[in-house]
Write a protein that holds these residues in place. Structure first.
Motif, PDB file in Angstrom:
ATOM      1  N   GLY A 715       0.913  -1.415  -0.055  1.00  0.00           N
ATOM      2  CA  GLY A 715       0.028   0.002   0.562  1.00  0.00           C
ATOM      3  C   GLY A 715       1.122   1.126  -0.127  1.00  0.00           C
ATOM      4  O   GLY A 715       2.298   1.275  -0.069  1.00  0.00           O
ATOM      5  N   GLU A 716       0.410   2.469   0.080  1.00  0.00           N
ATOM      6  CA  GLU A 716       0.947   3.756   0.057  1.00  0.00           C
ATOM      7  C   GLU A 716       0.383   4.738   1.305  1.00  0.00           C
ATOM      8  O   GLU A 716      -0.948   4.155   2.006  1.00  0.00           O
ATOM      9  CB  GLU A 716       0.939   4.191  -0.785  1.00  0.00           C
ATOM     10  CG  GLU A 716      -0.299   5.040  -1.706  1.00  0.00           C
ATOM     11  CD  GLU A 716      -0.815   5.197  -2.939  1.00  0.00           C
ATOM     12  OE1 GLU A 716       1.202   5.442  -3.214  1.00  0.00           O
ATOM     13  OE2 GLU A 716      -1.525   5.905  -3.379  1.00  0.00           O
ATOM     14  N   LEU A 717       0.881   5.534   1.864  1.00  0.00           N
ATOM     15  CA  LEU A 717       0.340   6.710   2.896  1.00  0.00           C
ATOM     16  C   LEU A 717       0.281   7.859   1.931  1.00  0.00           C
ATOM     17  O   LEU A 717       1.076   8.236   1.015  1.00  0.00           O
ATOM     18  CB  LEU A 717       1.444   6.701   3.945  1.00  0.00           C
ATOM     19  CG  LEU A 717       1.165   5.570   4.682  1.00  0.00           C
ATOM     20  CD1 LEU A 717       2.662   5.458   5.772  1.00  0.00           C
ATOM     21  CD2 LEU A 717       0.236   5.444   5.436  1.00  0.00           C
ATOM     22  N   THR A 718      -1.209   8.645   2.870  1.00  0.00           N
ATOM     23  CA  THR A 718      -0.888  10.416   2.049  1.00  0.00           C
ATOM     24  C   THR A 718      -1.820  10.907   3.699  1.00  0.00           C
ATOM     25  O   THR A 718      -1.977  10.330   4.398  1.00  0.00           O
ATOM     26  CB  THR A 718      -2.727  10.271   1.179  1.00  0.00           C
ATOM     27  OG1 THR A 718      -3.758   9.270   1.747  1.00  0.00           O
ATOM     28  CG2 THR A 718      -1.946   9.488  -0.140  1.00  0.00           C
ATOM     29  N   VAL A 719      -1.060  11.894   3.954  1.00  0.00           N
ATOM     30  CA  VAL A 719      -1.193  12.896   4.796  1.00  0.00           C
ATOM     31  C   VAL A 719      -1.881  14.044   3.793  1.00  0.00           C
ATOM     32  O   VAL A 719      -2.043  14.412   3.789  1.00  0.00           O
ATOM     33  CB  VAL A 719       0.301  13.228   5.362  1.00  0.00           C
ATOM     34  CG1 VAL A 719      -0.300  14.059   6.254  1.00  0.00           C
ATOM     35  CG2 VAL A 719       1.249  11.714   5.944  1.00  0.00           C
ATOM     36  N   ALA A 720      -3.170  14.500   5.055  1.00  0.00           N
ATOM     37  CA  ALA A 720      -4.279  15.943   4.660  1.00  0.00           C
ATOM     38  C   ALA A 720      -3.813  16.700   5.932  1.00  0.00           C
ATOM     39  O   ALA A 720      -4.971  15.806   6.789  1.00  0.00           O
ATOM     40  CB  ALA A 720      -4.975  15.471   3.534  1.00  0.00           C
ATOM     41  N   ASP A 721      -4.469  17.808   5.749  1.00  0.00           N
ATOM     42  CA  ASP A 721      -4.630  18.713   7.062  1.00  0.00           C
ATOM     43  C   ASP A 721      -6.249  18.795   6.629  1.00  0.00           C
ATOM     44  O   ASP A 721      -7.313  18.325   5.810  1.00  0.00           O
ATOM     45  CB  ASP A 721      -4.761  20.601   6.591  1.00  0.00           C
ATOM     46  CG  ASP A 721      -3.059  20.231   6.696  1.00  0.00           C
ATOM     47  OD1 ASP A 721      -2.133  19.317   7.639  1.00  0.00           O
ATOM     48  OD2 ASP A 721      -2.553  21.484   5.784  1.00  0.00           O
ATOM     49  N   ARG A 722      -6.572  18.437   7.918  1.00  0.00           N
ATOM     50  CA  ARG A 722      -8.142  18.450   7.876  1.00  0.00           C
ATOM     51  C   ARG A 722      -9.332  19.973   8.170  1.00  0.00           C
ATOM     52  O   ARG A 722      -8.572  20.854   8.153  1.00  0.00           O
ATOM     53  CB  ARG A 722      -8.998  17.213   9.925  1.00  0.00           C
ATOM     54  CG  ARG A 722      -8.312  16.778   9.396  1.00  0.00           C
ATOM     55  CD  ARG A 722      -8.725  16.195  10.922  1.00  0.00           C
ATOM     56  NE  ARG A 722     -10.564  15.152  10.886  1.00  0.00           N
ATOM     57  CZ  ARG A 722     -11.227  15.375  12.282  1.00  0.00           C
ATOM     58  NH1 ARG A 722     -10.102  14.492  12.960  1.00  0.00           N
ATOM     59  NH2 ARG A 722     -12.422  14.958  11.871  1.00  0.00           N
ATOM     60  N   ARG A 723     -10.298  19.988   7.763  1.00  0.00           N
ATOM     61  CA  ARG A 723     -10.792  20.817   7.036  1.00  0.00           C
ATOM     62  C   ARG A 723     -10.573  22.109   8.494  1.00  0.00           C
ATOM     63  O   ARG A 723     -10.432  23.523   8.691  1.00  0.00           O
ATOM     64  CB  ARG A 723     -12.502  20.949   6.870  1.00  0.00           C
ATOM     65  CG  ARG A 723     -13.068  22.201   6.367  1.00  0.00           C
ATOM     66  CD  ARG A 723     -14.354  22.680   5.475  1.00  0.00           C
ATOM     67  NE  ARG A 723     -14.396  21.235   4.640  1.00  0.00           N
ATOM     68  CZ  ARG A 723     -15.182  21.100   3.798  1.00  0.00           C
ATOM     69  NH1 ARG A 723     -16.447  21.153   4.038  1.00  0.00           N
ATOM     70  NH2 ARG A 723     -15.170  20.071   2.647  1.00  0.00           N
ATOM     71  N   SER A 724     -11.542  21.701  10.227  1.00  0.00           N
ATOM     72  CA  SER A 724     -10.959  22.817  10.762  1.00  0.00           C
ATOM     73  C   SER A 724      -9.517  22.598  11.077  1.00  0.00           C
ATOM     74  O   SER A 724      -8.698  23.695  11.502  1.00  0.00           O
ATOM     75  CB  SER A 724     -12.437  22.316  11.322  1.00  0.00           C
ATOM     76  OG  SER A 724     -11.712  20.872  12.202  1.00  0.00           O
ATOM     77  N   ARG A 725      -9.017  21.248  11.792  1.00  0.00           N
ATOM     78  CA  ARG A 725      -8.164  21.406  12.759  1.00  0.00           C
ATOM     79  C   ARG A 725      -7.732  20.017  13.306  1.00  0.00           C
ATOM     80  O   ARG A 725      -8.481  19.301  12.674  1.00  0.00           O
ATOM     81  CB  ARG A 725      -8.098  22.298  14.487  1.00  0.00           C
ATOM     82  CG  ARG A 725      -7.021  22.296  15.001  1.00  0.00           C
ATOM     83  CD  ARG A 725      -7.064  22.829  16.019  1.00  0.00           C
ATOM     84  NE  ARG A 725      -6.015  23.185  16.476  1.00  0.00           N
ATOM     85  CZ  ARG A 725      -5.861  22.284  17.731  1.00  0.00           C
ATOM     86  NH1 ARG A 725      -5.519  21.778  18.330  1.00  0.00           N
ATOM     87  NH2 ARG A 725      -3.964  22.807  18.546  1.00  0.00           N
ATOM     88  N   GLY A 726      -6.285  20.072  12.936  1.00  0.00           N
ATOM     89  CA  GLY A 726      -6.367  18.448  13.050  1.00  0.00           C
ATOM     90  C   GLY A 726      -5.684  18.035  11.773  1.00  0.00           C
ATOM     91  O   GLY A 726      -5.549  18.529  10.780  1.00  0.00           O
ATOM     92  N   THR A 727      -5.294  16.294  11.445  1.00  0.00           N
ATOM     93  CA  THR A 727      -4.379  15.860  10.924  1.00  0.00           C
ATOM     94  C   THR A 727      -5.401  14.868   9.989  1.00  0.00           C
ATOM     95  O   THR A 727      -6.122  13.703  11.101  1.00  0.00           O
ATOM     96  CB  THR A 727      -2.797  15.412  10.957  1.00  0.00           C
ATOM     97  OG1 THR A 727      -1.882  16.865  11.303  1.00  0.00           O
ATOM     98  CG2 THR A 727      -1.823  14.856   9.371  1.00  0.00           C
ATOM     99  N   SER A 728      -5.279  13.939   8.676  1.00  0.00           N
ATOM    100  CA  SER A 728      -5.750  12.651   8.594  1.00  0.00           C
ATOM    101  C   SER A 728      -4.854  11.765   8.056  1.00  0.00           C
ATOM    102  O   SER A 728      -3.946  12.428   7.208  1.00  0.00           O
ATOM    103  CB  SER A 728      -6.530  12.992   7.459  1.00  0.00           C
ATOM    104  OG  SER A 728      -7.540  11.967   7.246  1.00  0.00           O
ATOM    105  N   VAL A 729      -3.859  11.491   8.422  1.00  0.00           N
ATOM    106  CA  VAL A 729      -3.161   9.940   8.196  1.00  0.00           C
ATOM    107  C   VAL A 729      -3.911   8.689   7.065  1.00  0.00           C
ATOM    108  O   VAL A 729      -4.698   8.195   8.125  1.00  0.00           O
ATOM    109  CB  VAL A 729      -1.857   9.641   9.059  1.00  0.00           C
ATOM    110  CG1 VAL A 729      -1.203   8.771   8.095  1.00  0.00           C
ATOM    111  CG2 VAL A 729      -0.882  11.293   9.363  1.00  0.00           C
TER     112      VAL A 729
END
Length: 735
Positions: A715-729
């Motif tokens: 697989g692979e990993l992606t990192v994104a900023d959440r719209r309000s606050r925080g992170t999604s990995v």
């Protein structure tokens, strides 16, 4: 004329002659008048008995005999058969005379004679005349049957011809007397309806042979013919006496014979023709479907008019409109520039020398698509001249690409350092790449057809036979073994057996043996160094931490901050050493991917963090049990992502949600937090596997472990900023 007879008298059949005395004067009796007046020819034969046998001589004949034969009494009187008749028939005539004598009664015979009046056939009744109890004369009454025999022969030939025609054409004739309703069938009709020779057909029974669906129409046709006398024909289905279903064509007409009306006609078996018609329709439909399915088309070129005709399949191959009909020059333009001279030459040689061709060439369709086609052509000759060309085009783009792909695969396999081979279920080699052949000291050209046992030897083959049987039963088999290399000594091989399927059926085994000696050595070395460093570093850090604790209590307040910083850095290094071991395990492990229930894994982890981190909320969002493919270490990677989201969260009560989504080809496992976000350097570690540089701070090392676990899971990993606050990995894993 004199006729002798015994007093009892004798019947001479066609000419009835009463016996008379031998002394009766000629021309003075009623008998003589009859003798000369009858239409049948009469011949009197004298018989003389002597010591040598019996002699025959002709006495006289009537005028009718002379007319039929061209022989008068004067021509034959006193002469023997040898004197009068052709030698080829004399023996047969004498034989019949003797038969009459022996029978002592009238006999009938038939003979064909070459006479002055021509070649004729006679039916003759020979009657013996007696004197003193012995036959002394024979009277022959002959009737010319030449014309009758000819008519009979013609009738037999006509009947035989009719029978042959009926058999050949599968036809039978019928006749119905419309006054008496008597029905007569020919042999062909009986054969067609499969009835016995003694079957007596009637109008009703004839109708009963027709299929129930057709009887009303046949009955109406019969009635209409009786009304207007017009010819009628119809196609229908009949059921024969044996139950066989046949398609027939029936024809009838009304005719008058000697004042009596008859319905005459024939019935022809057209079952085979109907079958041919259905087969032709099926063939045309099949050809049309075949052209559509297999991307094949036909073409025809008239050499006399230069007209070129394409089938629908050919137009589809070249992606032109349905009404498109090119010239030969237009058709050649579709070919690749480098192939145009070649196709021109092939067409020209086929046209001028009658040479067929079969070539694979490149074309560009009307829509601009590149294709490879198999182009075939052959001459059509008439009286030695080529009058047309015809052929086909077959789109072989995919096979051509597959062939090129197979060549790439073959080159890759040949260039691989792995030992690769394939065997059939009998253990005979289908293929082996150069490294395998070199490893075992075998010429690659000689290995196909040899047995695996022959190459490995009995003991080594016995060691792998059980694993080969498992692969032959559909199982993928993996194990490690050691082999002795010709020049490099003992090596460690990772061996894998895969079942090979052809049309869904296992027909062989593909084996890949990879030399993992160096990797095994590096893993061993890494584990040794890891244990040595962790042991020494932890011991030294423990001493440093103890001393720093002592300093905190002993130094002046101005030095307390320095002592506490030493403690903080020491604790970070201790945590780093703790993470080093699982990372080493991941790097050295040779784990196989397996199916993992991600929802169950996530819920178990959330329950554990409820005890480990009571001040944090860890939830799971998974609509249904979802299975993904991953290595066993993925549970440690998911734990690291959740722990990292909690300890680096600046909220009073961190919130972490493990969210699982399912897509057609992947499963997405996301860890969402409400913290301050992830630094760029750590994003690079997760998304690209870039080695962390800040080894004192252990977080980068843990994320690096996460990257490798997901990577080894396919697989692979992606990192994104959440719209309000925080992170999604998010880990994107194969299903």
């Amino acid at each position: 004329m004199e006729l002798d007879s015994e007093s009892s008298g004798t019947d001479c059949s066609c000419a009835h002659i009463q016996p008379v005395s031998s002394t009766t004067p000629v021309g003075e009796t009623i008998e003589e008048t009859i003798f000369e007046s009858v239409d049948d020819g009469i011949l009197v034969v004298d018989i003389e008995h002597d010591a040598d046998g019996i002699e025959f001589s002709y006495r006289n004949a009537n005028s009718a005999f002379e007319s039929m034969t061209g022989l008068s009494t004067a021509d034959i009187r006193g002469k023997s058969p040898e004197d009068v008749l052709d030698e080829s028939i004399v023996g047969e005539v004498r034989k019949e005379y003797r038969r009459c004598i022996d029978a002592r009664e009238t006999i009938t015979c038939e003979a064909t004679l070459d006479l002055p009046a021509g070649r004729k056939t006679f039916e003759t009744k020979l009657t013996p005349l007696f004197e003193d109890g012995a036959v002394h004369r024979i009277v022959g009454v002959a009737r010319d049957t030449t014309e009758r025999n000819r008519r009979e022969r013609e009738l037999r030939r006509t009947k035989a011809l009719l029978t042959d025609i009926e058999q050949t054409a599968n036809v039978g004739a019928y006749e119905v007397n419309l006054e008496t309703d008597d029905v007569r069938w020919t042999e062909g009709m009986r054969r067609l309806f499969e009835v016995d020779d003694d079957f007596e057909p009637t109008v009703r029974s004839s109708l009963e042979f027709f299929h129930p669906d057709d009887r009303d129409e046949i009955a109406e046709l019969y009635r209409s013919q009786l009304d207007d006398g017009q010819c009628r024909s119809i196609e229908a289905t009949v059921l024969t006496a044996t139950g066989t279903e046949r398609s027939v064509s029936a024809y009838g007409y009304v005719t008058d014979i000697d004042g009596t009306a008859y319905l005459r006609g024939y019935v022809r078996d057209i079952t085979a023709e109907k079958g041919d018609e259905r087969a032709l329709r099926r063939s045309r439909d099949y050809l049309s479907k075949t052209e559509a399915i297999t991307a094949i088309g036909g073409w025809e070129f008239d050499c006399r008019t230069n007209d070129l005709r394409w089938s629908a399949g050919t137009r589809a191959v070249f992606e032109v409109a349905d009404d498109y009909q090119p010239t030969i020059a237009d058709a050649i333009e579709f070919y690749h520039a480098e192939d145009r001279d070649r196709i021109r030459s092939l067409i020209d040689r086929c046209r001028t020398h009658g040479e067929p061709y079969d070539e694979i060439l490149e074309v560009r369709t009307a829509d601009g698509n590149q294709r490879w086609i198999r182009s075939l052509g052959e001459p059509v000759e008439s009286k030695g001249d080529v009058v047309a060309l015809r052929g086909a085009v077959l789109d072989v783009t995919e096979p051509k690409r597959r062939e090129e792909q197979l060549q790439h695969y073959k080159r890759a396999i040949d260039a691989s350092t792995d030992l690769i081979y394939a065997i059939d279920l009998e253990g005979e080699f289908r293929f082996a790449n150069p490294p395998y052949c070199y490893y075992h000291g075998v010429d690659q050209d000689d290995i196909v057809g040899r047995s695996l046992g022959d190459i490995l030897g009995e003991s080594d083959y016995d060691a792998v036979q059980e694993r080969l049987e498992r692969a032959a039963n559909g199982e993928t088999v993996q194990y490690r073994t050691t082999r002795t290399h010709p020049t490099r000594g003992e090596r460690t091989l990772d061996c894998r057996y895969y079942p090979y399927r052809d049309d869904g059926e296992i027909t062989g085994i593909v084996a890949i043996h990879r030399d993992v000696t160096a990797r095994e050595d590096r893993a061993t070395q890494l584990q040794v160094v890891d244990r040595l460093l962790r042991h020494n570093i932890r011991n030294d850090l423990t001493v440093i931490r103890g001393r720093a604790t002592d300093l905190t209590d002993a130094v002046p307040p101005t030095a307390t901050d320095a002592a506490e910083e030493i403690l903080e850095q020491t604790d970070d290094l201790l945590r780093t050493t703790e993470k080093a071991q699982p990372i080493t395990n991941v790097l050295t492990a040779d784990s196989e991917r397996d199916s993992v229930d991600m929802k169950t894994l996530a819920e178990r982890l959330a329950d554990a963090y409820a005890d480990w981190e009571p001040d944090a909320d860890v939830t799971v969002t998974a609509p249904e049990p979802t299975t993904a493919t991953a290595v066993p270490e993925f549970s440690r990677a998911l734990e690291e992502l959740v722990r990292n989201a909690i300890i680096h969260n600046d909220c009073d009560r961190p919130t972490v949600d493990i969210r699982i989504d399912q897509a057609p080809k992947e499963v997405r496992v996301s860890v969402l937090d409400d913290g301050p976000g992830i630094p760029e350097t750590e994003r690079n570690v997760l998304e690209h596997g870039k080695a962390p540089t800040d080894l004192v701070h252990g977080n980068g090392l843990g994320l690096w472990m996460v990257y490798w676990v997901v990577h080894r899971s396919g697989g692979e990993l992606t990192v994104a900023d959440r719209r309000s606050r925080g992170t999604s990995v998010t880990a994107h894993l194969p299903r």
